[in-house]
Design a protein around this motif. Sequence first.
Motif, PDB file in Angstrom:
ATOM      1  N   LEU A  68       0.843  -1.192   0.000  1.00 22.25           N
ATOM      2  CA  LEU A  68       0.000   0.000   0.000  1.00 22.25           C
ATOM      3  C   LEU A  68       0.887   1.253   0.000  1.00 22.25           C
ATOM      4  CD1 LEU A  68      -3.083   0.236  -0.008  1.00 22.25           C
ATOM      5  CD2 LEU A  68      -3.000   0.572   2.465  1.00 22.25           C
ATOM      6  N   PRO A  69       1.421   1.624  -1.166  1.00 21.50           N
ATOM      7  CA  PRO A  69       2.300   2.798  -1.234  1.00 21.50           C
ATOM      8  C   PRO A  69       1.569   4.069  -0.806  1.00 21.50           C
ATOM      9  CG  PRO A  69       2.415   1.503  -3.251  1.00 21.50           C
ATOM     10  CD  PRO A  69       1.254   0.966  -2.474  1.00 21.50           C
ATOM     11  N   ILE A  70       2.355   5.004  -0.292  1.00 23.08           N
ATOM     12  CA  ILE A  70       1.841   6.330   0.055  1.00 23.08           C
ATOM     13  C   ILE A  70       2.219   7.273  -1.078  1.00 23.08           C
ATOM     14  CG2 ILE A  70       1.965   8.235   1.701  1.00 23.08           C
ATOM     15  CD1 ILE A  70       2.697   6.166   3.851  1.00 23.08           C
ATOM     16  N   VAL A  71       1.218   7.860  -1.710  1.00 24.50           N
ATOM     17  CA  VAL A  71       1.421   8.758  -2.850  1.00 24.50           C
ATOM     18  C   VAL A  71       1.064  10.175  -2.418  1.00 24.50           C
ATOM     19  CG1 VAL A  71       0.721   9.298  -5.206  1.00 24.50           C
ATOM     20  CG2 VAL A  71       0.928   6.904  -4.483  1.00 24.50           C
ATOM     21  N   LEU A 131       3.516   3.608 -13.486  1.00 30.24           N
ATOM     22  CA  LEU A 131       4.472   3.133 -12.490  1.00 30.24           C
ATOM     23  C   LEU A 131       4.094   1.763 -11.946  1.00 30.24           C
ATOM     24  CD1 LEU A 131       5.101   6.438 -10.471  1.00 30.24           C
ATOM     25  CD2 LEU A 131       6.527   5.450 -12.280  1.00 30.24           C
ATOM     26  N   GLY A 132       2.991   1.219 -12.414  1.00 27.47           N
ATOM     27  CA  GLY A 132       2.568  -0.106 -11.988  1.00 27.47           C
ATOM     28  C   GLY A 132       2.024  -0.147 -10.576  1.00 27.47           C
ATOM     29  N   VAL A 133       1.440   0.959 -10.140  1.00 23.15           N
ATOM     30  CA  VAL A 133       0.925   1.059  -8.777  1.00 23.15           C
ATOM     31  C   VAL A 133      -0.582   0.830  -8.792  1.00 23.15           C
ATOM     32  CG1 VAL A 133       0.655   2.579  -6.786  1.00 23.15           C
ATOM     33  CG2 VAL A 133       2.752   2.684  -8.151  1.00 23.15           C
ATOM     34  N   GLY A 134      -1.051  -0.021  -7.881  1.00 27.90           N
ATOM     35  CA  GLY A 134      -2.489  -0.281  -7.793  1.00 27.90           C
ATOM     36  C   GLY A 134      -3.125   0.523  -6.687  1.00 27.90           C
ATOM     37  N   ARG A 135      -3.511  -0.151  -5.621  1.00 26.53           N
ATOM     38  CA  ARG A 135      -4.189   0.504  -4.510  1.00 26.53           C
ATOM     39  C   ARG A 135      -3.191   1.287  -3.659  1.00 26.53           C
ATOM     40  NH1 ARG A 135      -9.247   0.156  -2.496  1.00 26.53           N
ATOM     41  NH2 ARG A 135      -9.600  -0.068  -0.255  1.00 26.53           N
ATOM     42  N   VAL A 136      -3.563   2.495  -3.231  1.00 23.85           N
ATOM     43  CA  VAL A 136      -2.627   3.387  -2.542  1.00 23.85           C
ATOM     44  C   VAL A 136      -3.304   4.121  -1.392  1.00 23.85           C
ATOM     45  CG1 VAL A 136      -1.326   3.785  -4.681  1.00 23.85           C
ATOM     46  CG2 VAL A 136      -3.121   5.403  -4.006  1.00 23.85           C
ATOM     47  N   ILE A 137      -2.459   4.705  -0.549  1.00 20.26           N
ATOM     48  CA  ILE A 137      -2.899   5.770   0.355  1.00 20.26           C
ATOM     49  C   ILE A 137      -2.536   7.067  -0.353  1.00 20.26           C
ATOM     50  CG2 ILE A 137      -2.542   6.869   2.589  1.00 20.26           C
ATOM     51  CD1 ILE A 137      -1.761   4.116   3.700  1.00 20.26           C
ATOM     52  N   LEU A 138      -3.519   7.881  -0.626  1.00 20.77           N
ATOM     53  CA  LEU A 138      -3.309   9.058  -1.470  1.00 20.77           C
ATOM     54  C   LEU A 138      -3.436  10.328  -0.637  1.00 20.77           C
ATOM     55  CD1 LEU A 138      -2.792   9.962  -4.380  1.00 20.77           C
ATOM     56  CD2 LEU A 138      -5.266   9.999  -4.733  1.00 20.77           C
ATOM     57  N   GLY A 139      -2.400  11.161  -0.691  1.00 19.67           N
ATOM     58  CA  GLY A 139      -2.407  12.387   0.085  1.00 19.67           C
ATOM     59  C   GLY A 139      -2.062  13.592  -0.756  1.00 19.67           C
ATOM     60  N   GLY A 140      -2.481  14.764  -0.283  1.00 15.80           N
ATOM     61  CA  GLY A 140      -2.149  15.973  -1.012  1.00 15.80           C
ATOM     62  C   GLY A 140      -2.349  17.213  -0.166  1.00 15.80           C
ATOM     63  N   ASN A 141      -1.594  18.241  -0.514  1.00 16.26           N
ATOM     64  CA  ASN A 141      -1.667  19.543   0.143  1.00 16.26           C
ATOM     65  C   ASN A 141      -2.263  20.557  -0.818  1.00 16.26           C
ATOM     66  OD1 ASN A 141       0.641  22.197   0.616  1.00 16.26           O
ATOM     67  ND2 ASN A 141      -1.053  21.787   1.996  1.00 16.26           N
ATOM     68  N   PRO A 156     -12.600   4.894  -6.755  1.00 17.73           N
ATOM     69  CA  PRO A 156     -12.587   4.520  -5.333  1.00 17.73           C
ATOM     70  C   PRO A 156     -11.852   3.215  -5.041  1.00 17.73           C
ATOM     71  CG  PRO A 156     -14.787   4.264  -6.282  1.00 17.73           C
ATOM     72  CD  PRO A 156     -13.969   5.012  -7.286  1.00 17.73           C
ATOM     73  N   ASN A 157     -11.790   2.303  -5.984  1.00 16.67           N
ATOM     74  CA  ASN A 157     -11.110   1.030  -5.746  1.00 16.67           C
ATOM     75  C   ASN A 157      -9.594   1.184  -5.631  1.00 16.67           C
ATOM     76  OD1 ASN A 157     -13.485  -0.484  -5.746  1.00 16.67           O
ATOM     77  ND2 ASN A 157     -13.460  -0.713  -7.973  1.00 16.67           N
ATOM     78  N   SER A 158      -9.065   2.300  -6.102  1.00 18.81           N
ATOM     79  CA  SER A 158      -7.610   2.489  -6.082  1.00 18.81           C
ATOM     80  C   SER A 158      -7.125   3.196  -4.823  1.00 18.81           C
ATOM     81  CB  SER A 158      -7.167   3.292  -7.313  1.00 18.81           C
ATOM     82  OG  SER A 158      -7.590   4.639  -7.204  1.00 18.81           O
ATOM     83  N   VAL A 159      -8.040   3.739  -4.036  1.00 17.17           N
ATOM     84  CA  VAL A 159      -7.654   4.539  -2.864  1.00 17.17           C
ATOM     85  C   VAL A 159      -8.122   3.845  -1.590  1.00 17.17           C
ATOM     86  CG1 VAL A 159      -7.837   6.772  -1.713  1.00 17.17           C
ATOM     87  CG2 VAL A 159      -7.748   6.665  -4.213  1.00 17.17           C
ATOM     88  N   ALA A 160      -7.153   3.424  -0.773  1.00 19.72           N
ATOM     89  CA  ALA A 160      -7.475   2.746   0.487  1.00 19.72           C
ATOM     90  C   ALA A 160      -7.556   3.719   1.652  1.00 19.72           C
ATOM     91  CB  ALA A 160      -6.423   1.682   0.787  1.00 19.72           C
ATOM     92  N   VAL A 316      -5.646   2.134   8.195  1.00 21.00           N
ATOM     93  CA  VAL A 316      -5.761   1.817   6.769  1.00 21.00           C
ATOM     94  C   VAL A 316      -5.175   0.435   6.522  1.00 21.00           C
ATOM     95  CG1 VAL A 316      -5.318   2.594   4.421  1.00 21.00           C
ATOM     96  CG2 VAL A 316      -5.470   4.262   6.291  1.00 21.00           C
ATOM     97  N   GLN A 317      -5.982  -0.463   6.030  1.00 20.65           N
ATOM     98  CA  GLN A 317      -5.551  -1.838   5.781  1.00 20.65           C
ATOM     99  C   GLN A 317      -5.388  -2.091   4.293  1.00 20.65           C
ATOM    100  OE1 GLN A 317      -4.735  -3.830   8.312  1.00 20.65           O
ATOM    101  NE2 GLN A 317      -5.281  -2.162   9.696  1.00 20.65           N
TER     102      GLN A 317
END
Length: 318
Positions: A68-71, A131-141, A156-160, A316-317
Motif C-alpha cells: 500500500l504505497p503512500i502517494v 508506475l505499476g501502482v495499484g491501490r494506494v494511500i493518497l495524500g495531497g496539500n 474509489p477502488n484504487s484509494v485505500a 488503513v488496511q
Amino acid sequence: MKGRLGDFALKAFGILLMLAALGFAVTKAPDRSLESLVPRWAPPPSDFVDLDGLLVHYRDQGPSSDPLPIVLIHGTGASLHTWEGWAEELKSTRRVISFDLPGFGLTGPNAENDYSDARYVAFVRQLLARLGVGRVILGGNSLGGEIAWQVALADPNSVAGLILVDAAGFDFVPESMPLGFRIARIPVLREPMRWMLPRRSIEDSVLDVYGDPSRVTAALVDRYYELTLREGNRVALMRRMDQLAPGPFQRLPEIKVPTLILWGERDRLIPLRWGREFAKAIPNNKLVVFPKLGHVPQEEDPAATLAALRDWLPQVQP
C-alpha cells in the motif's frame, strides 16, 4: 519659463525611463531550462518518466514490496520537495511516491495548456498506472489535496486511505493570498511576469503561507524561486488561475475510506473553517489541527505532522 518647464519635463521623463530600465534589469528573470535545474533540484532518488510526451519528475522511494504505497501530491506553485521531510522518515518502512504536477516543479507545462481539475485527476491516474501502482494511500496539500479527493471519487477502488493537508476544493474565500498568486490572476499585471520576477515577491509569497515566518530560510526561497523560473511554469500558473473552479464538494460524503485531515490553524489562504467542512462532509475522518502552522504544515513542521500521520496509518488496511 515655458522652456524651463519643458526642460524639466524632459529630464523627469528621462529619469523615469532610467528607473524603469534599472527596475527591469534588476528584476529581469528569463526562463531556465530543465537541464540547468536538474543538478540542484533532481539528484537521486529523482527520476523522470515519459508520459505521452510529458517528462514527469518523480521520486519512488522505500520498499517496492509495500502493498500500500503512500502517494503524495503537492500544491499550487510547489513541487515534490514539499514532502521531503515526510519521505525521508517514511521510506525506511513504506514505499513513498511523489512527483511534480504538470505546470510546476521540473515537470513543466503540458502541451494542451489544460490545468483543470479533471486533467490533473486523469494525469495522476495515468502516472500511477505507468508506475505499476495499484491501490494506494493518497495524500495531497492544497491543490494536491483537491486532486487526491477527486481521484478517490473517480476511482474509489484504487484509494485505500486519504490524507488531506489544508486541501482545496470548496468555494472558499482566502483571508490572504500570496502575492504571486494575486499577480497571476490579473491579466494586465501578470504579463510582465513572463520576463520579470523579483525574488522578493516569491519570498513574500512563501512568508504568507507559513504560520511561523522564522522557518522560512533563504534556501527554501531559492527552491521556490528557481523552480518557478523553469521554462513554461510562469505561463502555466497563469493558465491554472484562469481555470480555477470549485470541485464537486457535494459528493464528499461518498468517500468512505479512512481520511486524515491535517490543518494549520494559521492558514490564511484556506482557513481552518474549510478543514472543519471536510470533517463534516467525509464520514470516516480524523481532523488534527496544528495551532502554530500555516498552509503547508507538512513542509513547515514535518516532525509534528508526521507524528499525526503515523498515529492514523494503522487504520488503513491493504
